[in-house]
Design a protein around this motif. Structure first.
Motif, PDB file in Angstrom:
ATOM      1  N   PRO A 110       1.060  -0.982  -0.430  1.00 61.77           N
ATOM      2  CA  PRO A 110       0.162  -0.081  -0.120  1.00 61.77           C
ATOM      3  C   PRO A 110       0.359   1.309   0.027  1.00 61.77           C
ATOM      4  O   PRO A 110       2.348   1.093   0.845  1.00 61.77           O
ATOM      5  CB  PRO A 110      -1.409  -0.263   1.482  1.00 61.77           C
ATOM      6  CG  PRO A 110      -0.936  -2.202   1.474  1.00 61.77           C
ATOM      7  CD  PRO A 110       0.028  -2.046   1.096  1.00 61.77           C
ATOM      8  N   VAL A 111       0.555   2.902  -0.711  1.00 55.35           N
ATOM      9  CA  VAL A 111       1.050   3.555  -0.617  1.00 55.35           C
ATOM     10  C   VAL A 111      -0.001   4.316   0.250  1.00 55.35           C
ATOM     11  O   VAL A 111      -1.684   4.545  -0.461  1.00 55.35           O
ATOM     12  CB  VAL A 111       1.099   3.991  -2.425  1.00 55.35           C
ATOM     13  CG1 VAL A 111       1.475   5.424  -2.833  1.00 55.35           C
ATOM     14  CG2 VAL A 111       1.453   3.202  -3.081  1.00 55.35           C
ATOM     15  N   THR A 112       0.620   5.446   0.665  1.00 54.40           N
ATOM     16  CA  THR A 112       0.183   6.528   1.341  1.00 54.40           C
ATOM     17  C   THR A 112       0.058   7.528   1.353  1.00 54.40           C
ATOM     18  O   THR A 112       1.223   8.516   0.832  1.00 54.40           O
ATOM     19  CB  THR A 112       0.200   6.758   3.365  1.00 54.40           C
ATOM     20  OG1 THR A 112      -0.456   4.708   2.728  1.00 54.40           O
ATOM     21  CG2 THR A 112      -0.988   7.812   3.672  1.00 54.40           C
ATOM     22  N   ILE A 113      -0.583   8.730  -0.089  1.00 56.09           N
ATOM     23  CA  ILE A 113      -0.408  10.256  -0.570  1.00 56.09           C
ATOM     24  C   ILE A 113      -1.082  10.878   1.028  1.00 56.09           C
ATOM     25  O   ILE A 113      -2.148  10.980   0.209  1.00 56.09           O
ATOM     26  CB  ILE A 113      -0.662  10.055  -1.701  1.00 56.09           C
ATOM     27  CG1 ILE A 113      -0.509   9.231  -2.802  1.00 56.09           C
ATOM     28  CG2 ILE A 113      -0.998  11.181  -2.251  1.00 56.09           C
ATOM     29  CD1 ILE A 113       0.689   8.932  -3.325  1.00 56.09           C
ATOM     30  N   LYS A 114       0.063  12.018   0.783  1.00 55.35           N
ATOM     31  CA  LYS A 114      -0.390  13.224   2.089  1.00 55.35           C
ATOM     32  C   LYS A 114      -1.234  14.360   1.704  1.00 55.35           C
ATOM     33  O   LYS A 114      -1.075  14.527   0.765  1.00 55.35           O
ATOM     34  CB  LYS A 114       0.710  12.915   3.024  1.00 55.35           C
ATOM     35  CG  LYS A 114       0.395  12.089   3.317  1.00 55.35           C
ATOM     36  CD  LYS A 114       1.540  12.247   4.950  1.00 55.35           C
ATOM     37  CE  LYS A 114       1.949  11.105   6.281  1.00 55.35           C
ATOM     38  NZ  LYS A 114       2.445  10.991   7.362  1.00 55.35           N
ATOM     39  N   ASN A 115      -1.765  15.018   1.833  1.00 51.56           N
ATOM     40  CA  ASN A 115      -1.886  16.470   2.437  1.00 51.56           C
ATOM     41  C   ASN A 115      -3.348  16.374   0.779  1.00 51.56           C
ATOM     42  O   ASN A 115      -2.534  17.218  -0.305  1.00 51.56           O
ATOM     43  CB  ASN A 115      -1.093  17.559   2.192  1.00 51.56           C
ATOM     44  CG  ASN A 115      -0.264  17.508   2.965  1.00 51.56           C
ATOM     45  OD1 ASN A 115      -0.992  17.335   4.198  1.00 51.56           O
ATOM     46  ND2 ASN A 115       0.561  17.894   3.105  1.00 51.56           N
ATOM     47  N   VAL A 116      -3.720  15.550  -0.116  1.00 48.38           N
ATOM     48  CA  VAL A 116      -4.505  15.323  -1.479  1.00 48.38           C
ATOM     49  C   VAL A 116      -5.831  16.082  -0.875  1.00 48.38           C
ATOM     50  O   VAL A 116      -6.355  16.567  -0.238  1.00 48.38           O
ATOM     51  CB  VAL A 116      -4.901  13.889  -1.803  1.00 48.38           C
ATOM     52  CG1 VAL A 116      -5.187  14.061  -2.500  1.00 48.38           C
ATOM     53  CG2 VAL A 116      -3.266  12.433  -1.592  1.00 48.38           C
ATOM     54  N   PRO A 117      -5.366  17.305  -2.439  1.00 46.30           N
ATOM     55  CA  PRO A 117      -6.609  17.935  -2.090  1.00 46.30           C
ATOM     56  C   PRO A 117      -8.072  17.938  -2.678  1.00 46.30           C
ATOM     57  O   PRO A 117      -8.030  16.645  -3.723  1.00 46.30           O
ATOM     58  CB  PRO A 117      -6.119  19.458  -3.737  1.00 46.30           C
ATOM     59  CG  PRO A 117      -5.188  18.230  -4.230  1.00 46.30           C
ATOM     60  CD  PRO A 117      -4.922  17.214  -3.195  1.00 46.30           C
ATOM     61  N   ASP A 118      -8.797  18.266  -1.756  1.00 51.40           N
ATOM     62  CA  ASP A 118     -10.180  17.662  -2.362  1.00 51.40           C
ATOM     63  C   ASP A 118     -11.010  18.244  -3.914  1.00 51.40           C
ATOM     64  O   ASP A 118     -11.536  20.042  -3.649  1.00 51.40           O
ATOM     65  CB  ASP A 118     -10.736  18.537  -1.216  1.00 51.40           C
ATOM     66  CG  ASP A 118     -12.572  17.490  -0.867  1.00 51.40           C
ATOM     67  OD1 ASP A 118     -13.008  17.339  -1.886  1.00 51.40           O
ATOM     68  OD2 ASP A 118     -13.762  18.094  -0.481  1.00 51.40           O
ATOM     69  N   ILE A 119     -10.860  17.678  -4.766  1.00 46.86           N
ATOM     70  CA  ILE A 119     -11.037  18.570  -5.944  1.00 46.86           C
ATOM     71  C   ILE A 119     -11.439  17.745  -6.924  1.00 46.86           C
ATOM     72  O   ILE A 119     -11.343  16.115  -6.486  1.00 46.86           O
ATOM     73  CB  ILE A 119      -9.139  18.956  -6.990  1.00 46.86           C
ATOM     74  CG1 ILE A 119      -8.497  18.146  -6.668  1.00 46.86           C
ATOM     75  CG2 ILE A 119      -9.582  20.313  -6.309  1.00 46.86           C
ATOM     76  CD1 ILE A 119      -7.108  18.906  -7.366  1.00 46.86           C
ATOM     77  N   ILE A 120     -12.475  17.672  -7.571  1.00 42.81           N
ATOM     78  CA  ILE A 120     -13.344  16.872  -8.290  1.00 42.81           C
ATOM     79  C   ILE A 120     -12.369  15.585  -9.130  1.00 42.81           C
ATOM     80  O   ILE A 120     -12.754  14.296  -9.331  1.00 42.81           O
ATOM     81  CB  ILE A 120     -14.214  17.472  -9.600  1.00 42.81           C
ATOM     82  CG1 ILE A 120     -15.143  17.989  -8.481  1.00 42.81           C
ATOM     83  CG2 ILE A 120     -14.812  16.474 -10.460  1.00 42.81           C
ATOM     84  CD1 ILE A 120     -16.460  19.101  -8.967  1.00 42.81           C
ATOM     85  N   ASP A 121     -11.334  16.593  -9.708  1.00 41.65           N
ATOM     86  CA  ASP A 121      -9.825  15.778 -10.981  1.00 41.65           C
ATOM     87  C   ASP A 121      -9.503  14.109 -10.123  1.00 41.65           C
ATOM     88  O   ASP A 121      -9.628  13.252 -10.082  1.00 41.65           O
ATOM     89  CB  ASP A 121      -8.789  15.965 -11.432  1.00 41.65           C
ATOM     90  CG  ASP A 121      -9.669  16.590 -12.081  1.00 41.65           C
ATOM     91  OD1 ASP A 121     -10.761  16.514 -13.099  1.00 41.65           O
ATOM     92  OD2 ASP A 121      -8.305  17.451 -13.353  1.00 41.65           O
TER      93      ASP A 121
END
Ligand code: UD1
Length: 424
Positions: free
Chosen positions: A43-54
């Motif tokens: 598993p990979v964790t991506i941090k601070n992902v923006p809340d955007i539709i894309d």
């Protein structure tokens, strides 16, 4: 899952902007990083992902492939172990060009992939011939069946690929594909955008061997496996640039935090010449403006580190209220001036000379009206126009803006703008 079809912004112009904002993580970095997370074998964790539709759409595509997604506030964990399907969902891939970034990753992982011709913003032709030709040269068989394109990677041919255009997406796809193959792959004339460097940093942290990202030659030595990691992508230079331009035209004094000033160098130089005061300290850009801007005469878009096409529509708006004439040349995309016509509805004085060139005659102020977003950055430009227009402006079709800005209205109202979202 966000759905903002039909939402509008109501903006009452005239307020100056003061305070501080924190810039979101870069859309154009996070999307290919999410796509290539499926190449890991843990598993990979991506941090601070923006809340955007894309991002929502990308996660839906990954789920359709079989990945398990866990969301903990703005941290997203992708478990690639359950992935079982190399066919990118056709309907979803039509709505988002970034689905094309899954090609390299799915081909690397499954040796086969299928997409429909991708969708995206209405900014002119967006072919994927460079991606397809590069894959073919690397040994991939490509077959067109109706709307679908099928890819089969039976035998990898490690070699040098020379891109005739330094395409961001093609560079990313080749890197993703090559890093799990055996042998040495070289890309001559790759894109040098910061988001390319960030993708390579992410892949390298998983164990890939990539050299030269950000230069004119990238070399990839294939490895057998990539391991899961935690990763925080870079901040969004286009969002930072949008806020700088908002302050430039509205006037005010704003600290822009979590920025990477060097990524905005070409914009910063222009805004200083136009009359803004800009001070930089580490990751903070302080911009002050009395809103009396003078034109710099000419703006030409280009590949990084030249002036970014994604800020062209934003500077178009800045030019409408800057003293003097500005000629803007769009050199990357074939039709990125739909926003000019909308700006003229707000009383701007823009001559659209051709699909690639406009001449903006600066005026004292814009007047409020009802306008419509045609694409992501052009839509954000119209919001900025509303901030300086006299009276009320309504911006329709703001779902385009939500593709890339995590609640632009919250950021701007936090700084003192009068902007509200009207939901259907
Ligand atoms: C990416 C960015 C987008 C930005 C653009 C240019 C993402 C998700 N999107 O888009 O925000 O505006 O870079 O900086 O990162 N081209 C071809 N054939 C191809 C591919 C591209 O002719 O196969 C042309 C395009 O039409 C365009 C130019 O190359 O004229 C640059 O496009 P490209 O760099 O590929 O843009 P994207 O990766 O789609």
């Amino acid at each position: 899952m966000r759905n903002s079809y039909g939402d509008k912004f109501l903006i009452h112009g005239g307020n100056k902007l003061f305070g501080e904002v924190t810039i979101q993580t870069s859309k154009n970095a996070v999307l290919p990083i999410l796509a290539s997370s499926i190449m890991a074998d843990t598993p990979v964790t991506i941090k601070n992902v923006p809340d955007i539709i894309d991002v929502d759409n990308m996660l839906r595509i990954l789920e359709k492939l079989g990945a398990k997604i866990a969301i903990d506030r703005d941290n997203i964990t992708i478990n690639p172990l359950t992935i079982n399907n190399a066919k990118v969902d056709c309907e979803l891939s039509k709505t988002m060009r970034s689905s094309v970034f899954l090609l390299g990753a799915t081909l690397a992982k499954f040796k086969s992939a299928c997409i429909t011709l991708p969708g995206g913003c209405n900014i002119g032709n967006r072919p994927i011939d460079l991606h397809i030709n590069a894959f073919k040269k690397l040994g991939v068989e490509v077959e067109y069946i109706g709307e679908e394109i099928h890819f089969n990677a039976k035998k990898y041919i490690p070699r040098t690929i020379k891109l005739k255009i330094p395409s961001v997406g093609a560079t990313e796809n080749i890197i993703e594909f090559a890093c799990l193959q055996s042998g040495k792959t070289t890309i001559i004339n790759p894109a040098k955008e910061p988001e390319i460097v960030d993708l390579c940093n992410f892949l390298s942290s998983m164990g890939a061997k990539i050299y030269g990202a950000g230069t004119n030659k990238i070399t990839i030595y294939g490895v057998d496996r990539l391991k899961g990691v935690q990763y925080t992508p870079i901040s969004d230079r286009i969002v930072a640039g949008t806020i700088m331009c908002a302050v430039a035209i509205c006037g005010g004094d704003v600290h822009i935090k979590n920025a990477i000033p060097i990524h905005n160098q070409s914009l910063i130089e222009k805004l200083i010449k136009m009359g803004c005061q800009i001070n930089i300290k580490n990751d903070i850009i302080n911009i002050r403006s009395d809103s009396n801007l003078k034109s710099i005469g000419k703006i030409t878009t280009g590949y990084y580190p030249k002036f970014p096409t994604d800020l062209q529509s934003i500077m178009l708006v800045v030019s409408t209220v800057s003293k003097g004439n500005t000629t803007i040349h769009e050199k990357i995309f074939s039709n990125r001036f739909e926003t000019a016509k909308e700006l003229n509805l707000l009383s701007a004085n823009i001559d659209v000379v051709s699909n690639n060139k406009v001449v903006v005659h600066g005026i004292d102020h814009l007047n409020g009206a009802v306008v419509r977003a045609h694409d992501l950055r052009g839509g954000a430009g119209l919001v900025l126009a509303g901030l300086v227009a006299i009276g009320d402006t309504i911006v329709e079709d703001i779902h385009y803006i939500d593709r890339g800005y995590a609640y632009l209205e919250k950021m701007l109202s936090h700084l003192g703008a009068d902007i509200k979202r009207i939901r259907v």
